[in-house]
Design a protein around this motif. Structure first.
Motif, mmCIF file in Angstrom:
data_model
loop_
_atom_site.group_PDB
_atom_site.id
_atom_site.type_symbol
_atom_site.label_atom_id
_atom_site.label_comp_id
_atom_site.label_asym_id
_atom_site.label_seq_id
_atom_site.Cartn_x
_atom_site.Cartn_y
_atom_site.Cartn_z
ATOM 1 N N ARG A 1 12.689 -9.818 -0.498
ATOM 2 C CA ARG A 1 13.795 -9.177 -1.062
ATOM 3 C C ARG A 1 13.655 -7.586 -0.799
ATOM 4 O O ARG A 1 12.403 -7.007 -0.965
ATOM 5 C CB ARG A 1 13.987 -9.506 -2.563
ATOM 6 N N LEU A 2 14.822 -6.812 -1.011
ATOM 7 C CA LEU A 2 14.708 -5.535 -0.781
ATOM 8 C C LEU A 2 14.235 -4.704 -2.225
ATOM 9 O O LEU A 2 14.673 -5.275 -3.155
ATOM 10 C CB LEU A 2 15.842 -4.913 -0.430
ATOM 11 N N MET A 3 13.429 -3.661 -2.263
ATOM 12 C CA MET A 3 13.269 -2.870 -3.381
ATOM 13 C C MET A 3 14.749 -2.281 -3.651
ATOM 14 O O MET A 3 15.259 -1.390 -2.787
ATOM 15 C CB MET A 3 12.390 -2.026 -3.172
ATOM 16 N N PHE B 1 8.548 7.795 -0.654
ATOM 17 C CA PHE B 1 8.128 7.018 0.576
ATOM 18 C C PHE B 1 8.200 5.593 0.370
ATOM 19 O O PHE B 1 8.680 4.800 1.081
ATOM 20 C CB PHE B 1 6.828 7.309 1.064
ATOM 21 N N ILE B 2 7.438 5.132 -1.031
ATOM 22 C CA ILE B 2 7.401 3.490 -1.081
ATOM 23 C C ILE B 2 8.890 2.973 -1.196
ATOM 24 O O ILE B 2 9.089 2.174 -0.759
ATOM 25 C CB ILE B 2 6.410 3.390 -2.322
ATOM 26 N N PHE B 3 9.690 3.753 -1.989
ATOM 27 C CA PHE B 3 10.992 3.259 -2.182
ATOM 28 C C PHE B 3 11.703 3.260 -0.900
ATOM 29 O O PHE B 3 12.351 2.034 -0.492
ATOM 30 C CB PHE B 3 11.794 4.196 -3.165
ATOM 31 N N ASP B 4 11.492 4.118 -0.130
ATOM 32 C CA ASP B 4 12.473 4.040 1.304
ATOM 33 C C ASP B 4 11.833 3.150 2.146
ATOM 34 O O ASP B 4 12.640 2.325 2.717
ATOM 35 C CB ASP B 4 12.133 5.698 2.052
ATOM 36 N N MET B 5 10.506 2.808 2.268
ATOM 37 C CA MET B 5 10.098 1.704 3.005
ATOM 38 C C MET B 5 10.336 0.527 2.768
ATOM 39 O O MET B 5 10.827 -0.287 3.547
ATOM 40 C CB MET B 5 8.427 1.912 3.249
ATOM 41 N N TYR B 6 10.169 0.223 1.352
ATOM 42 C CA TYR B 6 10.595 -1.275 0.846
ATOM 43 C C TYR B 6 11.612 -1.421 0.566
ATOM 44 O O TYR B 6 12.172 -2.500 0.210
ATOM 45 C CB TYR B 6 9.553 -1.563 -0.157
ATOM 46 N N SER B 7 12.605 -0.487 0.727
ATOM 47 C CA SER B 7 13.961 -0.893 0.697
ATOM 48 C C SER B 7 14.695 -1.354 1.967
ATOM 49 O O SER B 7 15.958 -1.236 1.803
ATOM 50 C CB SER B 7 14.651 0.351 -0.106
ATOM 51 N N GLU C 1 10.592 0.402 -9.622
ATOM 52 C CA GLU C 1 10.056 -0.619 -8.665
ATOM 53 C C GLU C 1 8.859 0.183 -8.041
ATOM 54 O O GLU C 1 7.760 -0.121 -7.735
ATOM 55 C CB GLU C 1 10.761 -1.675 -7.927
ATOM 56 N N ALA C 2 9.382 1.085 -7.189
ATOM 57 C CA ALA C 2 8.620 2.180 -6.343
ATOM 58 C C ALA C 2 7.659 2.700 -7.267
ATOM 59 O O ALA C 2 6.536 2.621 -6.862
ATOM 60 C CB ALA C 2 9.412 2.864 -5.521
ATOM 61 N N ASP C 3 7.824 3.184 -8.443
ATOM 62 C CA ASP C 3 7.133 3.971 -9.337
ATOM 63 C C ASP C 3 5.838 2.895 -9.702
ATOM 64 O O ASP C 3 4.709 3.351 -9.861
ATOM 65 C CB ASP C 3 7.662 4.547 -10.454
ATOM 66 N N GLU C 4 6.305 1.490 -10.015
ATOM 67 C CA GLU C 4 5.094 0.783 -10.517
ATOM 68 C C GLU C 4 4.420 0.422 -9.378
ATOM 69 O O GLU C 4 3.143 0.052 -9.569
ATOM 70 C CB GLU C 4 6.132 -0.530 -11.211
ATOM 71 N N ARG C 5 4.961 0.088 -8.283
ATOM 72 C CA ARG C 5 4.091 -0.340 -6.991
ATOM 73 C C ARG C 5 3.163 0.824 -6.776
ATOM 74 O O ARG C 5 2.103 0.569 -6.424
ATOM 75 C CB ARG C 5 5.001 -0.736 -5.986
ATOM 76 N N THR C 6 3.688 2.111 -6.643
ATOM 77 C CA THR C 6 2.779 3.151 -6.300
ATOM 78 C C THR C 6 1.865 3.256 -7.599
ATOM 79 O O THR C 6 0.476 3.667 -7.040
ATOM 80 C CB THR C 6 3.526 4.313 -6.461
ATOM 81 N N ALA C 7 2.107 2.964 -8.512
ATOM 82 C CA ALA C 7 0.912 3.201 -9.619
ATOM 83 C C ALA C 7 -0.076 2.127 -9.581
ATOM 84 O O ALA C 7 -1.425 2.290 -9.745
ATOM 85 C CB ALA C 7 1.584 2.907 -11.075
ATOM 86 N N ARG C 8 0.378 0.861 -9.141
ATOM 87 C CA ARG C 8 -0.506 -0.201 -8.830
ATOM 88 C C ARG C 8 -1.655 0.028 -7.543
ATOM 89 O O ARG C 8 -2.606 -0.048 -7.643
ATOM 90 C CB ARG C 8 0.151 -1.574 -8.521
ATOM 91 N N TYR C 9 -0.774 0.666 -6.519
ATOM 92 C CA TYR C 9 -1.654 1.026 -5.425
ATOM 93 C C TYR C 9 -2.751 1.956 -5.760
ATOM 94 O O TYR C 9 -3.838 2.037 -5.351
ATOM 95 C CB TYR C 9 -0.748 1.423 -4.407
ATOM 96 N N ALA C 10 -2.465 3.064 -6.346
ATOM 97 C CA ALA C 10 -3.241 4.120 -6.728
ATOM 98 C C ALA C 10 -4.377 3.645 -7.902
ATOM 99 O O ALA C 10 -5.251 4.194 -7.886
ATOM 100 C CB ALA C 10 -2.396 5.140 -7.520
ATOM 101 N N LEU D 1 -6.439 7.962 5.735
ATOM 102 C CA LEU D 1 -6.069 6.818 4.962
ATOM 103 C C LEU D 1 -6.686 7.125 3.835
ATOM 104 O O LEU D 1 -7.934 7.221 3.444
ATOM 105 C CB LEU D 1 -6.779 5.289 5.583
ATOM 106 N N ARG D 2 -5.637 7.520 2.658
ATOM 107 C CA ARG D 2 -6.016 7.866 1.460
ATOM 108 C C ARG D 2 -5.736 7.146 0.327
ATOM 109 O O ARG D 2 -4.586 6.172 0.251
ATOM 110 C CB ARG D 2 -5.727 9.252 1.495
ATOM 111 N N ARG D 3 -5.857 7.506 -0.692
ATOM 112 C CA ARG D 3 -5.580 6.892 -2.098
ATOM 113 C C ARG D 3 -4.000 7.053 -2.469
ATOM 114 O O ARG D 3 -3.740 8.461 -1.960
ATOM 115 C CB ARG D 3 -6.434 7.161 -3.340
ATOM 116 N N PHE D 4 -3.318 6.355 -2.903
ATOM 117 C CA PHE D 4 -1.733 6.697 -3.289
ATOM 118 C C PHE D 4 -1.857 7.550 -4.501
ATOM 119 O O PHE D 4 -2.546 7.498 -5.376
ATOM 120 C CB PHE D 4 -1.159 5.482 -3.643
ATOM 121 N N THR D 5 -0.814 8.320 -4.334
ATOM 122 C CA THR D 5 -0.479 9.103 -5.915
ATOM 123 C C THR D 5 0.943 8.938 -6.159
ATOM 124 O O THR D 5 1.585 8.534 -5.368
ATOM 125 C CB THR D 5 -0.616 10.516 -5.593
#
Length: 177
Positions: free
Chosen positions: A40-42, A21-27, A47-56, A11-15
């Motif tokens: 709603r679907l991504m 992966f985020i785009f694939d999963m949330y779409s 959107e994936a880039d922004e979410r990944t940055a928030r998670y990271a 279980l690691r920090r997002f990069t």
């Protein structure tokens, strides 16, 4: 944010490398159907880039948003969250509560293999080791798979509530022993 490991998981920090992966999963509707007031679907890579940055960007000694990764293969499996639980309010955006929630989103390719329970147990152990006394989980009333995970990790269903996320959900709780 502390990285955690189990027998099979890291279980690691997002990069930024996790955006695909985020785009694939949330779409995928099967992932999104129980998330949020209006699922709603991504649909856009940004959107994936922004979410990944928030998670990271999560930087907290207790809370975290972890990328669930297979330790032996490096395969990305999903997301585990330990974060403040938003209280319901009169506005469209829920406000803060005094509660902490655990949550999970798993890629369908990883369903049914015990990854969520294994990772969530590690996150709960981390939560209690760092001083939390209680952790909650909320699920959509129709999300029986997430409710089963909550029970498997030792949580007890405490009823239906509208106290969080401005919606009615099933509430689960676990306390430090």
């Amino acid at each position: 944010m502390k990285e955690l490991t189990t027998d099979r998981l890291w279980l690691r920090r997002f990069t930024s490398d996790d955006s695909d992966f985020i785009f694939d999963m949330y779409s995928r509707w099967e992932v999104q159907r129980f998330i949020g007031l209006t699922p709603r679907l991504m649909t856009e890579r940004v959107e994936a880039d922004e979410r990944t940055a928030r998670y990271a960007a999560v930087e907290h000694p207790v809370h975290g948003i972890w990328a669930i990764t297979d330790k032996s293969t490096g395969q990305r499996l999903g997301v585990l969250l330990l974060k403040p639980l938003p209280a319901s309010g009169s506005e469209t955006q829920p406000g803060p509560s005094c509660e902490i929630e655990i949550g999970w989103h798993l890629h369908p390719d990883a369903w049914g293999q015990g990854y969520t329970s294994e990772g969530a147990e590690a996150v709960l152990a981390h939560a209690f080791a760092t001083g939390l006394n209680r952790v909650l989980a909320v699920t959509n009333k129709n999300n029986v798979a997430s409710q089963a995970v909550a029970r498997r990790i030792g949580m007890t269903r405490t009823g239906t509530t509208a106290d969080f996320y401005n919606t009615e959900c099933e509430l689960f709780s676990i306390e430090r022993e």
